[in-house]
Design a protein around this motif. Structure first.
Motif, PDB file in Angstrom:
ATOM      1  N   PRO A  50      -2.554  12.551  25.409  1.00  0.00           N
ATOM      2  CA  PRO A  50      -2.087  12.582  24.011  1.00  0.00           C
ATOM      3  C   PRO A  50      -2.914  13.567  23.192  1.00  0.00           C
ATOM      4  CG  PRO A  50      -3.421  10.616  24.410  1.00  0.00           C
ATOM      5  CD  PRO A  50      -3.225  11.271  25.748  1.00  0.00           C
TER       6      PRO A  50
ATOM      7  N   SER B 253      -0.065   6.966  30.764  1.00  0.00           N
ATOM      8  CA  SER B 253       0.167   8.243  31.428  1.00  0.00           C
ATOM      9  C   SER B 253      -0.076   8.048  32.913  1.00  0.00           C
ATOM     10  CB  SER B 253      -0.764   9.322  30.875  1.00  0.00           C
ATOM     11  OG  SER B 253      -0.547  10.553  31.533  1.00  0.00           O
TER      12      SER B 253
ATOM     13  N   SER C 263       1.686  15.932  23.534  1.00  0.00           N
ATOM     14  CA  SER C 263       0.868  15.738  24.723  1.00  0.00           C
ATOM     15  C   SER C 263       0.515  17.073  25.339  1.00  0.00           C
ATOM     16  CB  SER C 263       1.595  14.858  25.750  1.00  0.00           C
ATOM     17  OG  SER C 263       2.815  15.460  26.146  1.00  0.00           O
TER      18      SER C 263
ATOM     19  N   LEU D 171      -0.182  13.626  31.550  1.00  0.00           N
ATOM     20  CA  LEU D 171      -0.027  14.025  30.161  1.00  0.00           C
ATOM     21  C   LEU D 171      -1.059  13.302  29.307  1.00  0.00           C
ATOM     22  CD1 LEU D 171       3.880  14.023  29.787  1.00  0.00           C
ATOM     23  CD2 LEU D 171       2.351  15.966  30.226  1.00  0.00           C
TER      24      LEU D 171
END
Length: 361
Positions: free
Chosen positions: A75, A40, A81, A73
């Motif tokens: 998880p 990310s 997300s 983002l």
């Protein structure tokens, strides 16, 4: 022989580099949750910080830090997300770290405060969120008061009590200006930790004294007006018998410092650039072939290895040309043994120590 401490004149103060993100380069904040999760990453929109460095003491510290980062983002553990929303990062605390005037590399230990406008209650966190981090980077000077900084701070964290451990990296390139910067000695030749191991005088002519009688210093940026009077010579924090009598420019940043005589054997002579408090060291310990700061029997083995080219024992000429002939050879082994044992006109140097170089690098 006592070891010198760092000599910092009262006028030398830490430099504050007022830094701002270089928008011509991409800076980013990245989270890595490990296998099974994509990286990310978000671009950093804006960064400003003040980095304090002290070339004289080899220290660095972040005085403040402000950064705006695009959403990341996270998880959710179900294939989806959650967005952090826009983030603002500041520094909660910063511990003094290190700065190398030779390489420009600095380190600090910090705690960062991260404020975000997304809803991360599913992860059990609210704004602000705190992350401890280790900062490291490199300062490059384009002039006495301006330059660039490439910095990254990274560390580890976790979400949901360890369910989602992660590593993070924040990389940012910046430019800086400084209102209190002073040109400082960055490198020297001989090097800050070099030790002359040759004989201190010509045994057949007591009037001939040996030892370094000069030093070449290179500043971090072209200084304005360098004079011999800018340098103070000291041994064990006391005025030395030798003084800098000339400072001649080799190029815009490099100057040849000439002394009025050879440095004293059995000591470190420290040349301090008074305006910046930075130093260059000239070590002179007859018999100290391996440059450890102590002359002893192990130096004989080191010299034999250096002359034979075995054992990775390559050493510079100032450490192996014991008899001052201009080249290193078997005769230097005999002269080294004489030096250590105090044969002929020499005092015994076996067991004499000057310790490590007192110059911060």
């Amino acid at each position: 022989m006592a070891v010198l401490g760092a000599v910092v004149p009262a006028g030398a103060v830490p430099m504050v580099l007022e830094s701002q993100q270089d928008t011509a380069k991409v800076s980013s904040f990245t989270l890595d949750f490990g296998p099974g999760f994509p990286l990310s990453s978000a671009e950093i929109a804006y960064t400003t910080f003040d980095l304090q460095i002290d070339p004289a003491t080899g220290s660095a510290q972040l005085l403040n830090y402000y950064q705006e980062v695009d959403p990341l983002l996270l998880p959710d553990g179900q294939g989806g997300s959650v967005s952090t929303g826009n983030m603002t990062i500041t520094i909660l605390s910063s511990e003094s770290g290190t700065y190398s005037r030779r390489t420009g590399v600095f380190t600090t230990q910090d705690v960062y405060q991260i404020e975000f406008d997304g809803d991360l209650s599913a992860f059990g966190i609210t704004s602000p969120f705190y992350l401890p981090g280790s900062s490291s980077g490199t300062v490059g000077f384009s002039s006495v008061s301006a330059g660039t900084t490439a910095m990254a701070w990274d560390g580890q964290g976790e979400l949901l009590n360890g369910l989602f451990p992660f590593e993070y990296t924040c990389s940012v390139d910046s430019t800086f200006d400084s209102t209190n910067a002073t040109a400082f000695v960055a490198t020297a030749e001989p090097a800050f930790d070099a030790i002359d191991a040759g004989i201190p005088f010509e045994p057949n002519d007591a009037a001939v004294e040996y030892g370094w009688d000069g030093n070449r210093v290179t500043f971090n940026a072209p200084p304005v007006g360098v004079a011999a009077s800018d340098f103070l010579a000291e041994v064990d924090e006391l005025p030395a018998d030798v003084q800098v009598v000339d400072a001649s420019g080799v190029d815009a940043k490099t100057f040849e410092l000439d002394l009025n005589g050879p440095v004293a054997p059995g000591a470190w002579t420290v040349l301090t650039h008074v305006p910046s408090g930075t130093t260059a060291c000239l070590g002179f310990l007859p018999g100290d072939v391996d440059g450890t700061g102590t002359a002893n029997a192990s130096d004989v083995a080191t010299l034999i290895e250096a002359l034979s080219g075995v054992g990775g024992g390559e050493r510079p000429l100032f450490a192996t040309d014991i008899d001052r002939s201009g080249s290193a050879g078997p005769a230097d082994i005999t002269m080294l043994i004489d030096l250590l044992n105090g044969a002929g006109a020499f005092d015994p140097w076996n067991g004499v120590s000057i310790g490590a170089s007192p110059c911060q690098g």
